[in-house]
Write a protein that holds these residues in place. Structure first.
Motif, PDB file in Angstrom:
ATOM      1  N   ASP A   1       0.828  -1.203   0.000  1.00  0.00           N
ATOM      2  CA  ASP A   1       0.000   0.000   0.000  1.00  0.00           C
ATOM      3  C   ASP A   1       0.865   1.258   0.000  1.00  0.00           C
ATOM      4  O   ASP A   1       0.568   2.215  -0.714  1.00  0.00           O
ATOM      5  CB  ASP A   1      -0.932  -0.015   1.214  1.00  0.00           C
ATOM      6  CG  ASP A   1      -1.937   1.112   1.165  1.00  0.00           C
ATOM      7  OD1 ASP A   1      -2.610   1.267   0.127  1.00  0.00           O
ATOM      8  OD2 ASP A   1      -2.040   1.845   2.170  1.00  0.00           O
TER       9      ASP A   1
ATOM     10  N   SER B   1     -17.536   4.293  -2.163  1.00  0.00           N
ATOM     11  CA  SER B   1     -16.687   4.445  -0.977  1.00  0.00           C
ATOM     12  C   SER B   1     -15.220   4.697  -1.285  1.00  0.00           C
ATOM     13  O   SER B   1     -14.415   4.807  -0.376  1.00  0.00           O
ATOM     14  CB  SER B   1     -16.801   3.188  -0.106  1.00  0.00           C
ATOM     15  OG  SER B   1     -16.322   2.074  -0.836  1.00  0.00           O
TER      16      SER B   1
ATOM     17  N   THR C   1     -13.325   2.623  -3.298  1.00  0.00           N
ATOM     18  CA  THR C   1     -12.587   1.384  -3.544  1.00  0.00           C
ATOM     19  C   THR C   1     -12.498   1.023  -5.025  1.00  0.00           C
ATOM     20  O   THR C   1     -11.539   0.375  -5.441  1.00  0.00           O
ATOM     21  CB  THR C   1     -13.217   0.201  -2.787  1.00  0.00           C
ATOM     22  OG1 THR C   1     -14.592   0.094  -3.146  1.00  0.00           O
ATOM     23  CG2 THR C   1     -13.097   0.389  -1.284  1.00  0.00           C
ATOM     24  N   ARG C   2     -13.461   1.444  -5.819  1.00  0.00           N
ATOM     25  CA  ARG C   2     -13.431   1.158  -7.263  1.00  0.00           C
ATOM     26  C   ARG C   2     -12.769   2.266  -8.058  1.00  0.00           C
ATOM     27  O   ARG C   2     -12.268   2.045  -9.157  1.00  0.00           O
ATOM     28  CB  ARG C   2     -14.853   0.932  -7.792  1.00  0.00           C
ATOM     29  CG  ARG C   2     -15.474  -0.356  -7.297  1.00  0.00           C
ATOM     30  CD  ARG C   2     -16.926  -0.440  -7.683  1.00  0.00           C
ATOM     31  NE  ARG C   2     -17.690   0.355  -6.714  1.00  0.00           N
ATOM     32  CZ  ARG C   2     -19.005   0.500  -6.752  1.00  0.00           C
ATOM     33  NH1 ARG C   2     -19.697  -0.044  -7.704  1.00  0.00           N
ATOM     34  NH2 ARG C   2     -19.618   1.203  -5.828  1.00  0.00           N
TER      35      ARG C   2
ATOM     36  N   LYS D   1     -11.697  11.021  -2.326  1.00  0.00           N
ATOM     37  CA  LYS D   1     -11.398  10.164  -1.174  1.00  0.00           C
ATOM     38  C   LYS D   1     -12.697   9.792  -0.455  1.00  0.00           C
ATOM     39  O   LYS D   1     -13.499  10.646  -0.124  1.00  0.00           O
ATOM     40  CB  LYS D   1     -10.459  10.905  -0.228  1.00  0.00           C
ATOM     41  CG  LYS D   1      -9.938  10.064   0.892  1.00  0.00           C
ATOM     42  CD  LYS D   1      -8.932  10.851   1.717  1.00  0.00           C
ATOM     43  CE  LYS D   1      -8.430  10.013   2.857  1.00  0.00           C
ATOM     44  NZ  LYS D   1      -7.550  10.781   3.717  1.00  0.00           N
ATOM     45  N   ASN D   2     -12.905   8.515  -0.259  1.00  0.00           N
ATOM     46  CA  ASN D   2     -14.105   7.938   0.375  1.00  0.00           C
ATOM     47  C   ASN D   2     -15.374   8.144  -0.441  1.00  0.00           C
ATOM     48  O   ASN D   2     -16.473   7.950   0.058  1.00  0.00           O
ATOM     49  CB  ASN D   2     -14.279   8.433   1.803  1.00  0.00           C
ATOM     50  CG  ASN D   2     -13.114   8.036   2.683  1.00  0.00           C
ATOM     51  OD1 ASN D   2     -12.586   6.942   2.563  1.00  0.00           O
ATOM     52  ND2 ASN D   2     -12.690   8.929   3.550  1.00  0.00           N
TER      53      ASN D   2
END
Length: 142
Positions: free
Chosen positions: A28, A102, A104-105, A125-126
Motif C-alpha cells: 500500500d 466508498s 474502492t473502485r 477520497k471515500n
C-alpha cells in the motif's frame, strides 16, 4: 537469533499473520508513492468544480447512481469505462474527479484514465459517502 526462530516455531500463526500484514502495508505504501493521480476531499473537489471547471466521472453501478449523484456528473460504470474513453477526449487537460460509493473502485478508473493520457485525474477520497457526509448536494436522475 535462536530465540526468534523458537518464537516463530511456537507461534506460527502469529508470525505468518504479522508477515502478511507487513507485506500488505508495504504494498500500500509503495502504491501510494507511485500513483500518478491525486486524492481530493469533498471540499477540495468543490473548489476544483468551481474554480477549474472539473468534470466528475461516477463509476458506480446504475442502481447506485439512481439513488443520487453529484450534480452534472457523468455516469460511466467502471466495467464500461474503456468503451467510453473516446467521449471523454475533450477533457484530457481538464481536471477529472473520479468517484464511486466508498473510494474502492475509483483507483482502477483513475489508473485507466492516466494510462489513456488524461493529465489531471483526482480520486474523491471515500467517494460518495464522503460527499454525502459533508452535506454536499446530490441529485437524482429522472
Amino acid at each position: 537469533m535462536d530465540r526468534f526462530f523458537e518464537f516463530v516455531g511456537n507461534h506460527l500463526y502469529l508470525a505468518v499473520g504479522f508477515a502478511v500484514v507487513t507485506v500488505l502495508l508495504l504494498r500500500d505504501l509503495v502504491e501510494s508513492l507511485l500513483r500518478k493521480y491525486k486524492l481530493t476531499t469533498a471540499q477540495q473537489a468543490v473548489m476544483l468544480l468551481n474554480q477549474e471547471d472539473a468534470v466528475v466521472i461516477d463509476v458506480r453501478e446504475p442502481q447506485e447512481w439512481a439513488k443520487g449523484h453529484i450534480v452534472n456528473a457523468r455516469h460511466i460504470p467502471l466495467g464500461e469505462l474503456d468503451k467510453h474513453l473516446v467521449e471523454l477526449e475533450d477533457f484530457k487537460t481538464q481536471p477529472l474527479i473520479v468517484t464511486c460509493q466508498s473510494g474502492t473502485r475509483s483507483p482502477t478508473a483513475c489508473k485507466k484514465l492516466m494510462q489513456a493520457g488524461f493529465e489531471k485525474v483526482y480520486l474523491l477520497k471515500n467517494g460518495m459517502t464522503a460527499w454525502e457526509d459533508a452535506g454536499l448536494p446530490i441529485t437524482k436522475s429522472k
